[in-house]
Design a protein around this motif. Structure first.
Motif, mmCIF file in Angstrom:
data_model
loop_
_atom_site.group_PDB
_atom_site.id
_atom_site.type_symbol
_atom_site.label_atom_id
_atom_site.label_comp_id
_atom_site.label_asym_id
_atom_site.label_seq_id
_atom_site.Cartn_x
_atom_site.Cartn_y
_atom_site.Cartn_z
ATOM 1 N N PHE A 2 0.829 -1.207 0.000
ATOM 2 C CA PHE A 2 0.000 0.000 0.000
ATOM 3 C C PHE A 2 0.865 1.260 0.000
ATOM 4 O O PHE A 2 0.618 2.179 -0.766
ATOM 5 N N VAL A 3 1.872 1.278 0.867
ATOM 6 C CA VAL A 3 2.673 2.508 0.934
ATOM 7 C C VAL A 3 3.449 2.739 -0.363
ATOM 8 O O VAL A 3 3.810 3.859 -0.681
ATOM 9 N N ASN A 4 3.684 1.672 -1.108
ATOM 10 C CA ASN A 4 4.420 1.808 -2.357
ATOM 11 C C ASN A 4 3.529 1.955 -3.581
ATOM 12 O O ASN A 4 4.020 2.096 -4.694
ATOM 13 N N PHE A 5 2.244 1.879 -3.355
ATOM 14 C CA PHE A 5 1.343 1.795 -4.500
ATOM 15 C C PHE A 5 1.575 2.901 -5.528
ATOM 16 O O PHE A 5 1.784 2.653 -6.712
ATOM 17 N N SER A 11 -0.196 10.241 5.733
ATOM 18 C CA SER A 11 1.099 10.646 5.189
ATOM 19 C C SER A 11 0.999 11.976 4.466
ATOM 20 O O SER A 11 2.006 12.619 4.219
ATOM 21 N N GLY A 12 -0.199 12.369 4.090
ATOM 22 C CA GLY A 12 -0.349 13.589 3.321
ATOM 23 C C GLY A 12 0.020 13.407 1.865
ATOM 24 O O GLY A 12 0.026 14.361 1.090
ATOM 25 N N GLN A 13 0.357 12.177 1.480
ATOM 26 C CA GLN A 13 0.714 11.915 0.086
ATOM 27 C C GLN A 13 -0.540 11.555 -0.699
ATOM 28 O O GLN A 13 -1.418 10.865 -0.204
ATOM 29 N N ASP A 14 -0.540 11.985 -1.925
ATOM 30 C CA ASP A 14 -1.680 11.686 -2.770
ATOM 31 C C ASP A 14 -1.635 10.234 -3.244
ATOM 32 O O ASP A 14 -0.656 9.786 -3.805
#
Length: 568
Positions: free
Chosen positions: A172-175, A345-348
């Motif tokens: 997921f974090v690398n998706f 994370s605030g990442q899109d």
RNA sequence: GCGGCCGUGGUCUAGUCCGGUCUAGGAUAGAAGCUUCCCAAGCUUCGGAUCCCGGGUUCAAAUCCCGGCGGCCGCACCA
């Protein structure tokens, strides 16, 4: 002595598996795999990799991520919250409660209850007189159930990390990054085979329930607006044995047997991709030796599902001692994980979906009134303008409608901005992909394969492992150790190893003893070099499952073996 | 985590109730050799057990007592 005992015994005797750290007394929930066990397990992993990943190259990719990840990851995934239960038991009626829930219920909000230690919570219960909500009985001390293994990164104890309880979070974090590097195509699956750790409260059942085990998972990302499985036809006729949530509720025990297409038509399975993987799993588990009749999928009711799942089927296989045991889980995780990581994370994490045709949409635009701003701010006008341009238009509009608002230290007055409607062409929109997840425990499968393969014949153990996963593919024996027979056999043995086969050579004891040894580790074929071999360059091939022999010219051996192993 | 039963070479097991005769017996598996030569044949030899760990009782403990660890069964738990 049941099958389990026999396999545990065989496991030790022949080097498949045994309890870990045994010389120090052993520790429950950890298992060591020996030479045969490691080969068997790797072969099962290899087959899984072939079936779930390589056969879907272009659609599913394998990655590898660490076992240890920072606390934040598991806060986002919900595991820190949902994996940690502080539980108290009523000493009178023996009901169990979540301690924190009980406290909040009885004495209202308590500052910092989240981070409290069990001692602090115990003290709180004592001081404030928290009692059993059922019978007013006295409560036991808190016992803590936290299935996450906790550790620290580096020398700082405040730098908390956890051992992953599933491989999923690494995917997921690398998706987003992988989605970009793999040319932004959906659907896309990420897969991982690796170790995970769950600090089980009291693991039993040997290799069935472990604190550290190997998981094999696919996180399959798709657009919820186009959830169709493009390759569902490949499995449309595969029969699934299902015990749906409704059937479980009505206490049905016999699963229905339906084809994949029926299961989808009837709405038993919510998404096609989940159904696709369930079909693959059925075939895969069958290949490991479990007949379809001893497999089924059981729908998990909401209260038994993981916090992230909208639908879960467990794939169960019937084992002799343990009954129906879960060998894989099939969860529809929706957009839960990506949304949470986006939030934390605030990442899109969103993906762009192009419309078939651009759509005209009415949007508001903000036009700063420079005169009014410069009248108030003079030289700082530029700063104010950039604040207005940077702000979200609809947000700014709704805020300003109720008076001045301060943004980044600048007071924005309603008269600074004029809003107007304009028509804009949108070519698409952003969305968060949904996820279907099949997840397998490799250690259980290894045990499963052993149990399915275990058989006895004339008081001897014969492991009828499928050739595709047997640790040793072929054994080579000289019938006698003289007249050059041993040398010839050894030569063949080396040739087979050079050809890439896992081969063994055994020249000790009688020929029957050697066949028996080979049977016990599930070696499917044994090649014997005899006197006839010296005359006409043929050998006998003896089949493990039938004990039948056939003569094959030495020159054709490699071809024969290649054919034998590729068709299984 | 609670209750019951259990823990002896790699494996299975005798011995534990009733302490000494146990420097722990057998079978099987393993190694070396002889022999046989197509399904664990036979013979010889060899290695391998501080009797789960720690403490206690006793002149003396595999054996009795306590604690721990581990296993199985039942209950609870199992994102």
């Amino acid at each position: 002595m049941d099958k389990y005992d026999k396999i545990v015994e065989l496991g030790r005797r022949r080097g498949f598996f045994w309890p870990s750290s045994e010389i120090y007394g052993g520790v429950a929930g950890f298992l060591d795999f020996g030479p045969m066990g490691a080969m068997l397990k790797r072969n099962i992993e290899r087959r899984w990799r072939e079936v779930f990943i390589h056969r879907h190259h272009g659609l599913v990719y394998e990655i590898e991520t660490p076992v240890i990840m920072p606390a934040k990851v598991f806060e986002a995934s919900g595991h820190v919250e949902n994996f940690t239960d502080v539980i108290v038991e009523c000493m009178q009626c023996h009901k169990r409660f979540r301690a924190d829930h009980l406290i909040l219920e009885q004495i209202g909000d308590v500052q910092g209850i989240e981070g409290m230690t069990t001692e602090e919570l115990d003290a709180l219960i004592l001081e404030r007189g928290v009692r059993c909500s059922e019978c007013q009985g006295q409560l036991s001390k808190i016992s803590k159930f936290n299935l996450l293994f906790r550790t620290n990164i580096g020398p700082y104890s405040e730098n908390v990390a956890y051992l992953r309880p599933e491989a999923a979070q690494g995917m997921f974090v690398n998706f987003k990054g992988i989605f970009n590097s793999m040319r932004e195509r959906l659907p896309m699956g990420l897969a991982q085979i690796g170790k995970v750790a769950r600090n089980e409260i009291s693991p039993r059942q040997g290799p069935i329930r472990l604190r550290e085990f190997t998981i094999m998972e696919v996180e399959f990302f798709f657009d919820p607006r186009s959830p169709e499985c493009t390759i569902i036809d490949d499995v449309a006729d595969v029969k699934l044995r299902l015990l749906t949530e409704e059937m479980v509720k009505s206490k049905a025990l016999e699963p229905v047997q339906v084809s994949v297409s029926e299961a989808l038509k009837e709405g038993y399975i919510k998404t096609e991709w989940l159904a696709y993987f369930m079909a693959l799993s059925t075939k895969f588990i069958s290949e490991l030796g479990a007949p379809v009749e001893s497999q089924m999928f059981i729908g998990k009711p909401p209260e038994e599902r993981a916090h992230y799942s909208a639908q879960t089927f467990d794939q169960l296989v019937k084992l002799e001692r343990w009954g129906w045991v879960e060998v894989s889980g099939h969860a529809y995780r929706t957009d839960y994980d990506l949304s949470r990581h986006m939030q934390y994370s605030g990442q899109d994490m969103s993906v762009f979906r192009k419309f078939d045709a651009p759509r005209k949409v009415k949007v508001f635009a903000a036009k700063p009134k420079v005169d009014a701003i410069s009248a108030d701010h003079g030289k700082n006008t530029g700063k104010v303008l950039s604040v207005i341009k940077g702000a979200d238009v609809s947000m700014l509009r709704s805020k300003l409608s109720s008076g001045p608002v301060e943004i980044e230290g600048v007071l924005i007055k309603p008269e600074y901005v004029e809003f107007y409607e304009k028509e804009e062409a949108q070519t698409g929109e952003r969305f968060i992909p949904h996820v279907a997840e099949p997840s397998f425990g490799a250690d259980r499968l290894t045990y499963l394969a052993l149990e399915c393969a275990y058989s006895e014949r004339e008081d001897r153990v014969v492991l009828r492992l499928p050739p595709s996963i047997a640790p040793v593919s072929v054994s080579v024996f000289p019938l006698v150790n003289r007249d050059g027979i041993r040398e010839k056999a050894y030569c063949i043995y080396r040739d087979l190893k050079d050809a890439g086969l896992i081969a063994e050579f055994d020249d000790s004891g009688s020929i029957g003893r050697r066949y028996a040894r080979a049977d016990e580790i599930g070696c499917p074929l044994a090649i014997t070099v005899d006197y006839e071999s010296l005359q006409n360059d043929t050998v006998t091939i003896r089949h493990r499952d039938t004990w039948e022999q056939q003569r094959v010219p030495i020159g054709e051996l490699k071809g024969f073996l290649k054919g034998f192993f590729s068709m299984r």
